[in-house]
Design an enzyme around this catalytic site. Structure first.
Site, PDB file in Angstrom:
ATOM      1  N   ASP A 156      -3.794   8.885  -5.244  1.00 57.70           N
ATOM      2  CA  ASP A 156      -2.721   9.028  -6.236  1.00 57.70           C
ATOM      3  C   ASP A 156      -3.089   8.169  -7.448  1.00 57.70           C
ATOM      4  O   ASP A 156      -2.457   7.151  -7.720  1.00 57.70           O
ATOM      5  CB  ASP A 156      -1.391   8.582  -5.628  1.00 57.70           C
ATOM      6  CG  ASP A 156      -0.980   9.466  -4.463  1.00 57.70           C
ATOM      7  OD1 ASP A 156      -0.754  10.657  -4.681  1.00 57.70           O
ATOM      8  OD2 ASP A 156      -0.914   8.955  -3.328  1.00 57.70           O
ATOM      9  N   SER A 183      -3.960  13.417   3.376  1.00 57.93           N
ATOM     10  CA  SER A 183      -2.639  13.469   2.755  1.00 57.93           C
ATOM     11  C   SER A 183      -1.632  13.853   3.828  1.00 57.93           C
ATOM     12  O   SER A 183      -1.948  14.651   4.730  1.00 57.93           O
ATOM     13  CB  SER A 183      -2.634  14.532   1.651  1.00 57.93           C
ATOM     14  OG  SER A 183      -1.311  14.911   1.341  1.00 57.93           O
ATOM     15  N   LEU A 205       2.046   8.918   8.504  1.00 55.21           N
ATOM     16  CA  LEU A 205       0.867   8.100   8.220  1.00 55.21           C
ATOM     17  C   LEU A 205      -0.424   8.731   8.734  1.00 55.21           C
ATOM     18  O   LEU A 205      -0.463   9.299   9.823  1.00 55.21           O
ATOM     19  CB  LEU A 205       1.049   6.713   8.854  1.00 55.21           C
ATOM     20  CG  LEU A 205       2.309   5.968   8.385  1.00 55.21           C
ATOM     21  CD1 LEU A 205       2.397   4.614   9.069  1.00 55.21           C
ATOM     22  CD2 LEU A 205       2.345   5.808   6.871  1.00 55.21           C
ATOM     23  N   HIS A 206      -1.463   8.597   7.918  1.00 54.57           N
ATOM     24  CA  HIS A 206      -2.796   9.081   8.289  1.00 54.57           C
ATOM     25  C   HIS A 206      -3.781   7.937   8.068  1.00 54.57           C
ATOM     26  O   HIS A 206      -3.387   6.829   7.666  1.00 54.57           O
ATOM     27  CB  HIS A 206      -3.146  10.325   7.472  1.00 54.57           C
ATOM     28  CG  HIS A 206      -2.958  10.153   5.996  1.00 54.57           C
ATOM     29  ND1 HIS A 206      -3.731   9.298   5.241  1.00 54.57           N
ATOM     30  CD2 HIS A 206      -2.049  10.681   5.136  1.00 54.57           C
ATOM     31  CE1 HIS A 206      -3.338   9.345   3.979  1.00 54.57           C
ATOM     32  NE2 HIS A 206      -2.309  10.165   3.893  1.00 54.57           N
ATOM     33  N   GLY A 218      -5.748   7.262   5.794  1.00 53.55           N
ATOM     34  CA  GLY A 218      -5.744   6.673   4.450  1.00 53.55           C
ATOM     35  C   GLY A 218      -4.759   5.506   4.391  1.00 53.55           C
ATOM     36  O   GLY A 218      -5.078   4.406   3.924  1.00 53.55           O
ATOM     37  N   HIS A 219      -3.548   5.733   4.895  1.00 47.63           N
ATOM     38  CA  HIS A 219      -2.550   4.645   4.936  1.00 47.63           C
ATOM     39  C   HIS A 219      -3.044   3.497   5.811  1.00 47.63           C
ATOM     40  O   HIS A 219      -2.898   2.326   5.467  1.00 47.63           O
ATOM     41  CB  HIS A 219      -1.232   5.134   5.558  1.00 47.63           C
ATOM     42  CG  HIS A 219      -0.524   6.194   4.783  1.00 47.63           C
ATOM     43  ND1 HIS A 219      -0.379   7.478   5.252  1.00 47.63           N
ATOM     44  CD2 HIS A 219       0.117   6.160   3.597  1.00 47.63           C
ATOM     45  CE1 HIS A 219       0.311   8.194   4.386  1.00 47.63           C
ATOM     46  NE2 HIS A 219       0.617   7.425   3.368  1.00 47.63           N
ATOM     47  N   GLN A 254      -0.463   7.479 -10.039  1.00 49.13           N
ATOM     48  CA  GLN A 254       0.547   6.569  -9.483  1.00 49.13           C
ATOM     49  C   GLN A 254       0.034   5.118  -9.489  1.00 49.13           C
ATOM     50  O   GLN A 254       0.788   4.187  -9.777  1.00 49.13           O
ATOM     51  CB  GLN A 254       0.914   6.997  -8.064  1.00 49.13           C
ATOM     52  CG  GLN A 254       1.812   6.014  -7.332  1.00 49.13           C
ATOM     53  CD  GLN A 254       2.306   6.546  -6.004  1.00 49.13           C
ATOM     54  OE1 GLN A 254       3.292   7.250  -5.977  1.00 49.13           O
ATOM     55  NE2 GLN A 254       1.647   6.211  -4.919  1.00 49.13           N
TER      56      GLN A 254
HETATM   57  O1  PAF Z   1       2.567   7.265  -2.505  1.00 47.92           O
HETATM   58  C1  PAF Z   1       3.646   7.264  -1.870  1.00 47.92           C
HETATM   59  O2  PAF Z   1       3.689   7.462  -0.669  1.00 47.92           O
HETATM   60  C2  PAF Z   1       4.947   7.020  -2.609  1.00 47.92           C
HETATM   61  O3  PAF Z   1       4.894   7.567  -3.875  1.00 47.92           O
HETATM   62  C3  PAF Z   1       5.352   5.517  -2.659  1.00 47.92           C
HETATM   63  C4  PAF Z   1       4.340   4.698  -3.434  1.00 47.92           C
HETATM   64  C5  PAF Z   1       5.473   4.985  -1.257  1.00 47.92           C
HETATM   65  C6  PAF Z   1       6.702   5.390  -3.344  1.00 47.92           C
HETATM   66  O4  PAF Z   1       7.699   6.092  -2.664  1.00 47.92           O
END
Ligand code: PAF
Length: 274
Positions: free
Chosen positions: A147, A182, A30-31, A33-34, A150
């Protein structure tokens, strides 16, 4: 902060929550951003974070093996950020053998850019998100716009299977140099991190009416030892390639490439109407 390892106990926890509780799916390492997503969710109500390095979404075994795993420091960071619960599933539990395949037509999203360069990647992302949403049953879910493709895939999945979930896509958090945060950045040397800041510089050249020549942009990246996989402006949300600026359309420039053997992605929404 509660820690869960099994879906049954997560289901029980989630049943006791306000149905609008927040969820941040992650693969750990985790950074900021998370943590920005966790804080955004925690400002509204309880928040669960999942940590699972999902083998199904890695098309490259070496990338999976090298993916940073930093569980203890992740848990410390989550406590400080205000997470209420963490789900750390194991592969057997999260992917029981009877799990049905998820049927989702992604259209162009499933064929272009990340999908084209990482065959099977989005199928793996869809598989884990579908399963996590089934188990966690959140009211809100938070993703990072770094992302972008995504985020758009998740929107399709949620629209079809989980319309009760509200999706929030948060702005990319950047280091002072402009480098998008990232988990993979930890694999770069200090010099590599400095060079990687050129990705954002090149993306910014697309802001405003005059886009750089593709060759000029690629040369700038090459000069920083960055090997470009794609650098492409797309119209959103249809995800069609754009050849010129169009004020009437939402457009984003997306990049993927390699530096020091590390795959990096980034993007910039050019005419955000948000
Ligand atoms: O972005 C991510 O870290 C991954 O693709 C996710 C959304 C947790 C799915 O594994």
């Amino acid at each position: 902060m509660r820690i869960f390892y099994y879906s049954d106990s997560v289901l029980r926890w989630s049943r006791d929550q306000n149905p609008l509780f927040g969820f941040v799916p992650t693969m750990g390492a985790l950074h900021d951003g998370h943590l920005a997503l966790v804080k955004q969710a925690a400002a509204v109500g309880p928040v669960m974070v999942s940590i699972f390095v999902n083998p199904a979404q890695f098309n490259n075994k070496e990338d999976l093996a090298k993916y940073p795993r930093t569980l203890i420091s992740d848990l410390q960071k989550l406590m400080v950020a205000g997470a209420d619960a963490v789900f750390i599933p194991n592969e057997k539990d999260i992917y029981p053998p009877e799990l049905a395949a998820v049927d989702l037509d992604l259209g162009g999203l499933g064929k272009k850019l990340e999908a084209a360069h990482r065959p099977g990647h989005f199928e793996g992302v869809i598989k884990i998100l579908h399963r996590l949403f089934e188990v966690v049953r959140p009211g809100r879910v938070y993703f990072g716009l770094k992302d972008l493709q995504q985020c758009m895939v998740a929107e399709k999945l949620i629209k079809k299977y989980f319309p009760q979930i509200e999706q929030y896509n948060a702005a990319t958090v950047r280091e002072q140099s402009g480098l998008a945060m990232s988990s993979r950045n930890t694999r770069l040397t200090d010099e590599g991190r400095m060079k990687a800041a050129n990705i954002y510089k090149v993306l910014k050249l697309f802001v405003g009416g005059a886009w750089p020549q593709n060759e000029t942009a690629l040369n700038l990246l090459r000069a920083a030892d960055i090997e470009t996989e794609y650098l492409q402006v797309m119209n959103l949300p249809d995800f069609e390639e754009a050849s010129e600026p169009d004020e009437k359309k939402r457009q984003a420039v997306l990049f993927a490439g390699y530096l020091e053997g590390v795959r990096l992605i980034d993007n910039l929404i050019l005419n955000s109407q948000d």
